[in-house]
Design a protein around this motif. Structure first.
Motif, PDB file in Angstrom:
ATOM      1  N   ALA A   1       0.877  -1.174   0.000  1.00  0.00           N
ATOM      2  CA  ALA A   1       0.000   0.000   0.000  1.00  0.00           C
ATOM      3  C   ALA A   1       0.907   1.213   0.000  1.00  0.00           C
ATOM      4  O   ALA A   1       2.085   1.111   0.353  1.00  0.00           O
TER       5      ALA A   1
ATOM      6  N   GLY B   1      -2.562   7.161   3.644  1.00  0.00           N
ATOM      7  CA  GLY B   1      -3.815   6.492   3.965  1.00  0.00           C
ATOM      8  C   GLY B   1      -4.005   6.292   5.453  1.00  0.00           C
ATOM      9  O   GLY B   1      -3.045   6.238   6.213  1.00  0.00           O
ATOM     10  N   ILE B   2      -5.273   6.197   5.870  1.00  0.00           N
ATOM     11  CA  ILE B   2      -5.505   5.800   7.250  1.00  0.00           C
ATOM     12  C   ILE B   2      -5.888   4.325   7.299  1.00  0.00           C
ATOM     13  O   ILE B   2      -6.098   3.770   8.371  1.00  0.00           O
ATOM     14  N   HIS B   3      -5.995   3.684   6.131  1.00  0.00           N
ATOM     15  CA  HIS B   3      -6.377   2.267   6.189  1.00  0.00           C
ATOM     16  C   HIS B   3      -5.206   1.433   6.700  1.00  0.00           C
ATOM     17  O   HIS B   3      -4.044   1.857   6.658  1.00  0.00           O
ATOM     18  N   THR B   4      -5.505   0.252   7.168  1.00  0.00           N
ATOM     19  CA  THR B   4      -4.544  -0.580   7.896  1.00  0.00           C
ATOM     20  C   THR B   4      -3.278  -0.848   7.095  1.00  0.00           C
ATOM     21  O   THR B   4      -2.161  -0.725   7.609  1.00  0.00           O
ATOM     22  N   LEU B   5      -3.451  -1.231   5.821  1.00  0.00           N
ATOM     23  CA  LEU B   5      -2.256  -1.586   5.040  1.00  0.00           C
ATOM     24  C   LEU B   5      -1.345  -0.385   4.853  1.00  0.00           C
ATOM     25  O   LEU B   5      -0.120  -0.503   4.924  1.00  0.00           O
ATOM     26  N   SER B   6      -1.935   0.768   4.620  1.00  0.00           N
ATOM     27  CA  SER B   6      -1.115   1.961   4.447  1.00  0.00           C
ATOM     28  C   SER B   6      -0.344   2.267   5.726  1.00  0.00           C
ATOM     29  O   SER B   6       0.833   2.651   5.684  1.00  0.00           O
ATOM     30  N   GLN B   7      -1.010   2.065   6.845  1.00  0.00           N
ATOM     31  CA  GLN B   7      -0.324   2.297   8.121  1.00  0.00           C
ATOM     32  C   GLN B   7       0.800   1.293   8.336  1.00  0.00           C
ATOM     33  O   GLN B   7       1.890   1.653   8.800  1.00  0.00           O
TER      34      GLN B   7
END
Ligand SMILES: *Cc1c(COP(=O)(O)O)cnc(C)c1O
Length: 406
Positions: free
Chosen positions: A51, A56-62
């Motif tokens: 990612a 992003g704030i989504h899990t993979l981006s984090q």
């Protein structure tokens, strides 16, 4: 404990055959092979995380962001930088030096001087020449003697308040000569306010680096010569200077605010990291550091020094063979020619038939070749996985080439 067989078993490519012979890979100064742990780290990123970072704030981006920033911290520790934001990800040494030469432009004016050395790779020559063309500054070159040893007396007469940048490599890729960067840095600090840049592309695979102890302003290297993937690299810079200089690339990720009237830049290190970075590669660079630290710098250096010493001794027994920089303090590289054979590439071709990978040519250092009045050399360069037996195979191969070409 230094377990060479165990180390070799981590490099599957070393098991392959070339022209029906076991591969003897002695082109490590061009790029090193990669251990399984580095390849797995890269693959794990693309298999489980892939990612984009920071946005992003989504899990993979984090997760991607966390892993890449973890790698940045590993690099910080590895070179003993004071802050993690002083570690800028690049795609290699060439990009790092170009980034810096561009970023320093507005601080350089006509009549200023930039000092490099005779032993530089083209990528530590051309970006500074381009900076001189943009600004009217003058390029000066520390000379060397016939042993490939830099003549530091030159600095005594040439460092002044006009000197704005001093950029030298720590180890020459063409000859393996280890330059006395500590002495160059202390002379420079004493006699000028110049920014000191160290091209560490050939030292980082071999030496423990401590940028604070060295007291350089910038330290630049590639990942792919230290067991990490291609397309990775690091520009380390001191916070104070990084804050002052302008960014190189403009784009996403490097802005704080952007409007058509005015853009403000992001904080360090992102100001210098425009666009999507090589996330998987940067994470795998962290795995390469784990690999190196798992063996230990002292073990690596002892083994590589033994290889170099043995190779030098064996090669010098060959009649008419000249090693460039023979008497200089060197690491990892033996660069040679046989007087009676005009063309290094002929030797390289015969060695390749025997499964031996060496580099022939000018090694991106034409001024060094001009100095010795040659077109190129045969260069064998070592990594932690090379063996004494491989040196024997090289030496026998060179003897065979000599017989065939005479
Ligand atoms: C390889 C090398 C470079 C250039 O590195 P890239 O990875 O090709 O960008 C610069 N300086 C030295 C001393 C090198 O060995």
């Amino acid at each position: 404990m230094f377990d060479l067989q165990n180390i070799r078993s981590q490099f599957p490519i070393l098991n392959r055959q070339i022209n029906g012979k076991p591969l003897v890979y002695l082109d490590n100064a061009a790029t090193s092979q990669k251990p399984v742990s580095v390849m797995e780290s890269w693959q794990k990123y693309y298999t489980e995380i892939n990612a984009n970072v920071h946005r992003g704030i989504h899990t993979l981006s984090q997760l991607a962001t966390e892993e890449m920033e973890l790698s940045r911290k590993k690099i910080q520790k590895f070179i003993n930088a004071e802050n993690d934001f002083e570690v800028i990800f690049t795609k290699g040494t060439t990009e790092g030096i170009n980034l810096l030469a561009y970023a320093l432009t507005s601080g350089i004016k006509s009549g200023d001087e930039i000092i490099i050395s005779y032993l530089e790779h083209h990528s530590n020559i051309v970006p500074w020449q381009m900076l001189c063309e943009r600004t009217g500054a003058k390029l000066k070159v520390i000379p060397m003697d016939e042993n490939g040893i830099l003549q530091l007396d030159f600095l005594d007469g040439n460092l002044s308040e006009k000197t704005r940048i001093v950029s030298v490599n720590q180890v020459s890729n063409a000859l393996g000569v280890v330059n006395p960067v500590e002495e160059i840095i202390s002379k420079t600090r004493k006699n000028s306010d110049a920014i000191i840049v160290i091209d560490g592309a050939q030292s980082i695979p071999h030496f423990k680096i401590d940028v604070q102890k060295m007291d350089c302003d910038f330290f630049i290297f590639s990942g792919h010569k230290m067991y990490a993937p291609m397309g990775t690299g690091v520009l380390y810079g001191k916070e104070e200077i990084l804050r002052k200089i302008q960014p190189f690339h403009g784009g996403g990720e490097m802005i704080a605010t952007c409007s058509f009237d005015k853009t403000t830049y992001a904080d360090l290190p992102f100001k210098f990291e425009a666009g999507t970075p090589n996330v998987g590669g940067n994470i795998a660079l962290g795995a390469a550091i784990d690999f190196i630290e798992g063996i230990g710098h002292e073990n690596i250096q002892n083994h590589e020094n033994a290889l170099l010493e043995y190779a030098q001794k064996q090669l010098l027994e060959i009649e008419n063979l000249k090693i460039y920089g023979e008497k200089a303090h060197r690491t990892g590289v033996v660069s040679f020619n046989i007087a009676s054979i005009g063309i290094a590439s002929d030797v390289g071709m015969i060695l390749d038939k025997l499964g031996i990978a060496v580099r022939t040519g000018h090694h991106c250092t034409q001024p060094i070749m001009d100095f010795f009045n040659i077109a190129g050399t045969v260069r064998a360069s070592f990594a932690v996985y090379n063996t004494m037996e491989e040196i024997d195979i090289l030496v026998n191969g060179v003897k065979k080439a000599q017989k065939m070409l005479l």
